[in-house]
Design an enzyme around this catalytic site. Structure first.
Site, PDB file in Angstrom:
ATOM      1  N   ASN A   7     -21.778  35.926  43.471  1.00  0.00           N
ATOM      2  CA  ASN A   7     -22.394  35.617  44.760  1.00  0.00           C
ATOM      3  C   ASN A   7     -21.286  35.502  45.805  1.00  0.00           C
ATOM      4  O   ASN A   7     -20.553  34.528  45.824  1.00  0.00           O
ATOM      5  CB  ASN A   7     -23.181  34.302  44.634  1.00  0.00           C
ATOM      6  CG  ASN A   7     -23.806  33.884  45.946  1.00  0.00           C
ATOM      7  OD1 ASN A   7     -23.779  34.627  46.921  1.00  0.00           O
ATOM      8  ND2 ASN A   7     -24.371  32.685  45.969  1.00  0.00           N
ATOM      9  N   LYS A  62     -21.591  35.070  48.859  1.00  0.00           N
ATOM     10  CA  LYS A  62     -21.990  34.155  49.948  1.00  0.00           C
ATOM     11  C   LYS A  62     -21.690  34.806  51.306  1.00  0.00           C
ATOM     12  O   LYS A  62     -21.775  36.031  51.430  1.00  0.00           O
ATOM     13  CB  LYS A  62     -21.319  32.797  49.757  1.00  0.00           C
ATOM     14  CG  LYS A  62     -21.633  32.210  48.362  1.00  0.00           C
ATOM     15  CD  LYS A  62     -21.266  30.782  48.171  1.00  0.00           C
ATOM     16  CE  LYS A  62     -21.659  30.354  46.762  1.00  0.00           C
ATOM     17  NZ  LYS A  62     -21.399  28.965  46.486  1.00  0.00           N
ATOM     18  N   HIS A 107     -30.985  29.255  46.211  1.00  0.00           N
ATOM     19  CA  HIS A 107     -29.617  28.725  46.083  1.00  0.00           C
ATOM     20  C   HIS A 107     -29.551  27.351  46.761  1.00  0.00           C
ATOM     21  O   HIS A 107     -30.174  27.125  47.796  1.00  0.00           O
ATOM     22  CB  HIS A 107     -28.615  29.693  46.714  1.00  0.00           C
ATOM     23  CG  HIS A 107     -27.215  29.341  46.347  1.00  0.00           C
ATOM     24  ND1 HIS A 107     -26.534  28.312  46.955  1.00  0.00           N
ATOM     25  CD2 HIS A 107     -26.381  29.823  45.391  1.00  0.00           C
ATOM     26  CE1 HIS A 107     -25.339  28.189  46.400  1.00  0.00           C
ATOM     27  NE2 HIS A 107     -25.229  29.101  45.442  1.00  0.00           N
ATOM     28  N   GLU A 122     -27.429  26.044  48.576  1.00  0.00           N
ATOM     29  CA  GLU A 122     -26.986  26.044  49.972  1.00  0.00           C
ATOM     30  C   GLU A 122     -28.169  26.295  50.905  1.00  0.00           C
ATOM     31  O   GLU A 122     -28.191  25.805  52.034  1.00  0.00           O
ATOM     32  CB  GLU A 122     -25.866  27.087  50.157  1.00  0.00           C
ATOM     33  CG  GLU A 122     -24.560  26.566  49.573  1.00  0.00           C
ATOM     34  CD  GLU A 122     -23.640  27.621  49.003  1.00  0.00           C
ATOM     35  OE1 GLU A 122     -23.789  28.807  49.314  1.00  0.00           O
ATOM     36  OE2 GLU A 122     -22.755  27.226  48.218  1.00  0.00           O
ATOM     37  N   GLU A 165     -27.259  25.455  38.562  1.00  0.00           N
ATOM     38  CA  GLU A 165     -26.058  25.225  39.362  1.00  0.00           C
ATOM     39  C   GLU A 165     -26.055  23.784  39.872  1.00  0.00           C
ATOM     40  O   GLU A 165     -26.696  23.491  40.902  1.00  0.00           O
ATOM     41  CB  GLU A 165     -26.033  26.171  40.569  1.00  0.00           C
ATOM     42  CG  GLU A 165     -26.059  27.633  40.197  1.00  0.00           C
ATOM     43  CD  GLU A 165     -25.433  28.491  41.290  1.00  0.00           C
ATOM     44  OE1 GLU A 165     -24.544  29.260  40.959  1.00  0.00           O
ATOM     45  OE2 GLU A 165     -25.828  28.360  42.466  1.00  0.00           O
ATOM     46  N   GLY A 167     -18.345  25.051  44.423  1.00  0.00           N
ATOM     47  CA  GLY A 167     -17.247  25.144  45.388  1.00  0.00           C
ATOM     48  C   GLY A 167     -16.334  23.933  45.420  1.00  0.00           C
ATOM     49  O   GLY A 167     -15.527  23.778  46.324  1.00  0.00           O
ATOM     50  N   SER A 208     -18.125  26.395  40.130  1.00  0.00           N
ATOM     51  CA  SER A 208     -16.683  26.374  39.859  1.00  0.00           C
ATOM     52  C   SER A 208     -16.291  27.079  38.560  1.00  0.00           C
ATOM     53  O   SER A 208     -15.363  26.652  37.866  1.00  0.00           O
ATOM     54  CB  SER A 208     -16.148  24.938  39.893  1.00  0.00           C
ATOM     55  OG  SER A 208     -16.331  24.384  41.181  1.00  0.00           O
TER      56      SER A 208
HETATM   57  O1  LIG Z   1     -23.807  31.005  43.549  1.00  0.00           O
HETATM   58  C1  LIG Z   1     -22.745  30.565  43.134  1.00  0.00           C
HETATM   59  C2  LIG Z   1     -22.468  29.148  43.083  1.00  0.00           C
HETATM   60  O2  LIG Z   1     -22.847  28.513  44.249  1.00  0.00           O
HETATM   61  C3  LIG Z   1     -21.133  28.762  42.564  1.00  0.00           C
HETATM   62  O3  LIG Z   1     -20.138  28.800  43.543  1.00  0.00           O
HETATM   63  P1  LIG Z   1     -18.617  28.503  43.115  1.00  0.00           P
HETATM   64  O4  LIG Z   1     -18.336  29.355  41.925  1.00  0.00           O
HETATM   65  O5  LIG Z   1     -17.803  28.858  44.308  1.00  0.00           O
HETATM   66  O6  LIG Z   1     -18.563  27.040  42.759  1.00  0.00           O
END
Ligand SMILES: O=C[C@H](O)COP(=O)(O)O
Length: 253
Positions: free
Chosen positions: A10, A12, A96, A98, A166, A172, A212
């Site tokens: 992803n 983002k 998601h 977010e 997640e 993150g 993460s």
């Molecule tokens: O969609 C992916 C997740 O939000 C994980 O993000 P991350 O690997 O940066 O923690």
């Protein structure tokens, strides 16, 4: 048949055309495990999807990061499921954290989106997960079950759904869930599906972990019996994403 390992990247809201070119080049030149062993999907921002689709090796599929809850029309700023289908985009990420958190998407709204996207022929990566506050209050499974229930109430066929667990506190932050913490929620989710949907759906639905994930921690996580892959954020923009894809071989070893 077993559950095929699934790795999603992803991206983002990141990238320029130059950066996207670089990531695609890395993916195209990499030695990655066979498509028989791992299904790989990358999710660029909408604007880069056609560019990525045209340049990326065919074994790697593309996902959108969201789509509108119903048929397109007068919904300024939105992108419809029909448009994704029209562009040949097979997957979409929905729910998601977010979007749930920052844009106040409710469980019901996410459930409606999942149902609509599936009805249009898209495959869905449906995200669930608890906040730190909810985990500390001991309500992880209640939260995740309520999020999953809102989807289960609206769909019948789970064959085109991947669930991404997640935990919000791990996204993150560099604070990855321990393999035991991930396994505990994945197995509880699978039990929930068994009781509330069907044993067949519980057995066949892939439940992937996100939060993460890096090259350094992916193998141990992949070794957990109910971790069927990953949804990767930050590390999917880096060459280490290849190592995460290839952690699929832990399952087939
Ligand atoms: O969609 C992916 C997740 O939000 C994980 O993000 P991350 O690997 O940066 O923690």
């Amino acid at each position: 048949m077993g559950r095929k390992f699934f790795v999603g990247g992803n991206w983002k809201c990141n990238g320029t055309t130059d950066q996207v070119d670089k990531i695609v080049k890395t993916l195209n030149e990499a030695q990655i495990a066979s498509p028989d062993v791992v299904e790989v999907v990358v999710s660029p921002p909408y604007v880069f999807i056609p560019m990525v689709k045209s340049k990326l090796r065919p074994e790697i599929q593309v996902a959108a990061q969201n789509c509108w809850v119903k048929k397109g029309g007068a919904f300024t700023g939105e992108v419809s499921a029909e448009m994704l289908v029209n562009l040949g985009v097979p997957w979409v990420i929905l729910g998601h954290s977010e979007r749930r958190g920052l844009l106040a998407e409710s469980n019901e709204f996410v459930g409606d989106k999942v149902a609509y996207a599936l009805s249009q022929g898209l495959k869905v990566i449906a995200c669930v997960g608890e906040t730190l506050e909810q985990r500390e209050a001991g309500s992880t499974m209640d939260v995740v079950a309520a999020q999953t229930k809102a989807i289960a109430e609206r769909i019948k066929d789970w064959s085109n759904v991947v669930i991404a667990y997640e935990p919000v506190w791990a996204i993150g932050t560099g604070k990855v869930a321990t393999p035991a913490q991930a396994q505990e929620v994945h197995v509880s989710l699978r039990d929930w599906l068994k009781t509330n949907v069907s044993p067949e759906v519980a057995e066949s639905t892939r439940i992937i972990y996100g939060g993460s994930v890096t090259a350094a921690n992916c193998k141990e996580l992949a070794g957990q019996p109910d971790v069927d892959g990953f949804l990767v954020g930050g590390a999917s923009l880096k060459p280490e994403f290849i190592d995460i894809i290839n952690s699929a071989t832990v399952k087939s070893a």
